[in-house]
Design an enzyme around this catalytic site. Structure first.
Site, PDB file in Angstrom:
ATOM      1  N   LYS A  15     -35.742  -5.115 -26.819  1.00 13.63           N
ATOM      2  CA  LYS A  15     -34.648  -6.081 -26.604  1.00 13.63           C
ATOM      3  C   LYS A  15     -33.274  -5.416 -26.650  1.00 13.63           C
ATOM      4  O   LYS A  15     -32.436  -5.667 -25.795  1.00 13.63           O
ATOM      5  CB  LYS A  15     -34.663  -7.175 -27.688  1.00 13.63           C
ATOM      6  CG  LYS A  15     -35.903  -8.002 -27.782  1.00 13.63           C
ATOM      7  CD  LYS A  15     -35.760  -9.079 -28.854  1.00 13.63           C
ATOM      8  CE  LYS A  15     -35.535  -8.535 -30.249  1.00 13.63           C
ATOM      9  NZ  LYS A  15     -36.699  -7.902 -30.887  1.00 13.63           N
ATOM     10  N   ARG A  89     -33.677 -16.557 -34.510  1.00 19.23           N
ATOM     11  CA  ARG A  89     -34.962 -16.068 -34.988  1.00 19.23           C
ATOM     12  C   ARG A  89     -35.739 -17.137 -35.744  1.00 19.23           C
ATOM     13  O   ARG A  89     -36.868 -16.880 -36.173  1.00 19.23           O
ATOM     14  CB  ARG A  89     -34.723 -14.897 -35.930  1.00 19.23           C
ATOM     15  CG  ARG A  89     -35.074 -13.531 -35.371  1.00 19.23           C
ATOM     16  CD  ARG A  89     -34.703 -12.555 -36.466  1.00 19.23           C
ATOM     17  NE  ARG A  89     -35.331 -11.282 -36.401  1.00 19.23           N
ATOM     18  CZ  ARG A  89     -34.800 -10.207 -35.803  1.00 19.23           C
ATOM     19  NH1 ARG A  89     -33.690 -10.300 -35.133  1.00 19.23           N
ATOM     20  NH2 ARG A  89     -35.414  -9.055 -35.877  1.00 19.23           N
ATOM     21  N   ARG A 128     -39.175   5.605 -33.315  1.00 16.81           N
ATOM     22  CA  ARG A 128     -37.746   5.415 -33.554  1.00 16.81           C
ATOM     23  C   ARG A 128     -37.380   5.822 -34.991  1.00 16.81           C
ATOM     24  O   ARG A 128     -36.294   6.338 -35.232  1.00 16.81           O
ATOM     25  CB  ARG A 128     -37.383   3.952 -33.313  1.00 16.81           C
ATOM     26  CG  ARG A 128     -35.892   3.684 -33.373  1.00 16.81           C
ATOM     27  CD  ARG A 128     -35.558   2.280 -32.952  1.00 16.81           C
ATOM     28  NE  ARG A 128     -35.934   1.308 -33.969  1.00 16.81           N
ATOM     29  CZ  ARG A 128     -35.823  -0.014 -33.809  1.00 16.81           C
ATOM     30  NH1 ARG A 128     -35.393  -0.504 -32.674  1.00 16.81           N
ATOM     31  NH2 ARG A 128     -36.166  -0.836 -34.769  1.00 16.81           N
ATOM     32  N   ARG A 134     -33.903   4.613 -39.233  1.00 17.02           N
ATOM     33  CA  ARG A 134     -33.603   3.272 -39.742  1.00 17.02           C
ATOM     34  C   ARG A 134     -34.494   2.982 -40.932  1.00 17.02           C
ATOM     35  O   ARG A 134     -35.710   3.173 -40.854  1.00 17.02           O
ATOM     36  CB  ARG A 134     -33.838   2.245 -38.621  1.00 17.02           C
ATOM     37  CG  ARG A 134     -32.574   1.501 -38.237  1.00 17.02           C
ATOM     38  CD  ARG A 134     -32.840   0.586 -37.080  1.00 17.02           C
ATOM     39  NE  ARG A 134     -33.567  -0.610 -37.467  1.00 17.02           N
ATOM     40  CZ  ARG A 134     -33.723  -1.657 -36.674  1.00 17.02           C
ATOM     41  NH1 ARG A 134     -33.200  -1.639 -35.466  1.00 17.02           N
ATOM     42  NH2 ARG A 134     -34.382  -2.711 -37.081  1.00 17.02           N
ATOM     43  N   ARG A 145     -42.221  -7.179 -40.861  1.00 19.08           N
ATOM     44  CA  ARG A 145     -41.373  -7.721 -39.786  1.00 19.08           C
ATOM     45  C   ARG A 145     -42.207  -8.435 -38.735  1.00 19.08           C
ATOM     46  O   ARG A 145     -41.807  -9.451 -38.176  1.00 19.08           O
ATOM     47  CB  ARG A 145     -40.550  -6.601 -39.146  1.00 19.08           C
ATOM     48  CG  ARG A 145     -39.357  -6.199 -40.016  1.00 19.08           C
ATOM     49  CD  ARG A 145     -38.897  -4.792 -39.765  1.00 19.08           C
ATOM     50  NE  ARG A 145     -38.345  -4.580 -38.439  1.00 19.08           N
ATOM     51  CZ  ARG A 145     -38.239  -3.379 -37.863  1.00 19.08           C
ATOM     52  NH1 ARG A 145     -38.670  -2.297 -38.483  1.00 19.08           N
ATOM     53  NH2 ARG A 145     -37.715  -3.270 -36.671  1.00 19.08           N
TER      54      ARG A 145
HETATM   55  P1  ADP Z   1     -35.897  -5.686 -34.867  1.00 24.04           P
HETATM   56  O1  ADP Z   1     -35.808  -6.601 -33.690  1.00 24.04           O
HETATM   57  O2  ADP Z   1     -36.366  -4.334 -34.501  1.00 24.04           O
HETATM   58  O3  ADP Z   1     -36.634  -6.259 -36.039  1.00 24.04           O
HETATM   59  P2  ADP Z   1     -33.085  -6.199 -35.636  1.00 24.04           P
HETATM   60  O4  ADP Z   1     -32.047  -5.137 -35.613  1.00 24.04           O
HETATM   61  O5  ADP Z   1     -32.952  -7.327 -34.678  1.00 24.04           O
HETATM   62  O6  ADP Z   1     -34.441  -5.395 -35.445  1.00 24.04           O
HETATM   63  O7  ADP Z   1     -33.183  -6.830 -37.099  1.00 24.04           O
HETATM   64  C1  ADP Z   1     -33.283  -6.051 -38.269  1.00 24.04           C
HETATM   65  C2  ADP Z   1     -33.343  -6.945 -39.521  1.00 24.04           C
HETATM   66  O8  ADP Z   1     -32.117  -7.679 -39.638  1.00 24.04           O
HETATM   67  C3  ADP Z   1     -34.423  -8.032 -39.514  1.00 24.04           C
HETATM   68  O9  ADP Z   1     -35.664  -7.550 -39.986  1.00 24.04           O
HETATM   69  C4  ADP Z   1     -33.817  -9.074 -40.458  1.00 24.04           C
HETATM   70  O10 ADP Z   1     -33.944  -8.692 -41.812  1.00 24.04           O
HETATM   71  C5  ADP Z   1     -32.341  -9.014 -40.119  1.00 24.04           C
HETATM   72  N1  ADP Z   1     -31.964  -9.980 -39.045  1.00 24.04           N
HETATM   73  C6  ADP Z   1     -31.465  -9.658 -37.811  1.00 24.04           C
HETATM   74  N2  ADP Z   1     -31.224 -10.755 -37.080  1.00 24.04           N
HETATM   75  C7  ADP Z   1     -31.571 -11.817 -37.863  1.00 24.04           C
HETATM   76  C8  ADP Z   1     -31.580 -13.228 -37.683  1.00 24.04           C
HETATM   77  N3  ADP Z   1     -31.169 -13.794 -36.521  1.00 24.04           N
HETATM   78  N4  ADP Z   1     -32.022 -14.014 -38.698  1.00 24.04           N
HETATM   79  C9  ADP Z   1     -32.426 -13.469 -39.854  1.00 24.04           C
HETATM   80  N5  ADP Z   1     -32.455 -12.161 -40.100  1.00 24.04           N
HETATM   81  C10 ADP Z   1     -32.043 -11.327 -39.123  1.00 24.04           C
END
Ligand code: ADP
Length: 190
Positions: A15, A89, A128, A134, A145
């Site tokens: 994404k 989310r 990654r 990360r 996750r």
């Molecule tokens: P990925 O899609 O690889 O899991 P992201 O960078 O989108 O990575 O998200 C990393 C972390 O940030 C998530 O595991 C969560 O803890 C937090 N996070 C990101 N966006 C949201 C959201 N919209 N609602 C709740 N937590 C979020």
């Protein structure tokens, strides 16, 4: 005209990469809640200190916090043209976003559901981890996750399918192939 695109899909589907490219080619702003949170963590803000243990455990950050961040960003934009990446989310976030879009007169161009088989997702995330380091790209957190995604985010697929906004994108294949599928799904110039 105010417009938005939503990227939906499990961790590792690509994404972020696609959202960045689409944003730069359409002249939209990419709003990644993950990036915003990571920037808070890096700066050691109060919000960052609250979010870090949740992110490292693979858990979602509470809706109120995320909605506050998104609200702040949108308020600062007079004529929003936005790519949402990693947001919404949860159903509560999706419903709140619907209200925001309506209030601001922002047209939803589409919800792009980018998916790939589970083993490919895990392979990419572990790859990654080695490149970017990360702290949430380790095996245990990746598993958590995925569970959060299945339990809390997957229901959004039905939610957006019902409104007719959902476009399924095959996340397997090269970055260019996936990008082309996205352009076709949105009906923007290929
Ligand atoms: P990925 O899609 O690889 O899991 P992201 O960078 O989108 O990575 O998200 C990393 C972390 O940030 C998530 O595991 C969560 O803890 C937090 N996070 C990101 N966006 C949201 C959201 N919209 N609602 C709740 N937590 C979020």
């Amino acid at each position: 005209m105010a417009e938005a695109v939503i990227f939906l899909g499990p961790p590792g589907a690509g994404k972020g990469t696609q959202a960045k490219r689409l944003a730069s080619e359409l002249g939209f702003k990419q709003l990644s809640t993950g990036d915003i949170l990571r920037s808070h963590v890096a700066r050691g803000t109060e919000l960052g200190r609250l979010a870090k243990p949740l992110m490292d455990a693979g858990k979602l950050v509470p809706d109120e916090i995320i909605l506050g961040l998104i609200g702040e960003e949108l308020v600062a934009m007079p004529d929003p043209k936005v790519i949402f990446d990693g947001f919404p989310r949860t159903l509560a976030q999706a419903e709140a976003l619907d209200r925001l879009l309506q209030e601001r007169g922002i047209r939803l161009l589409g919800v792009l559901l980018v998916t790939a088989p589970q083993e490919e997702l895990v392979r990419r995330l572990l790859g990654r981890a080695q490149q970017e380091g990360r702290s949430d790209d380790n095996e245990e957190t990746i598993r958590a996750r995925m569970v959060e995604y299945q339990q809390k985010t997957q229901p959004l697929v039905d939610y957006y399918a019902r409104t007719g906004s959902l476009r399924a994108i095959n996340g397997l294949g090269s970055v260019d192939q996936v990008y082309q599928a996205i352009q076709e799904a949105l009906g923007v110039r290929a």
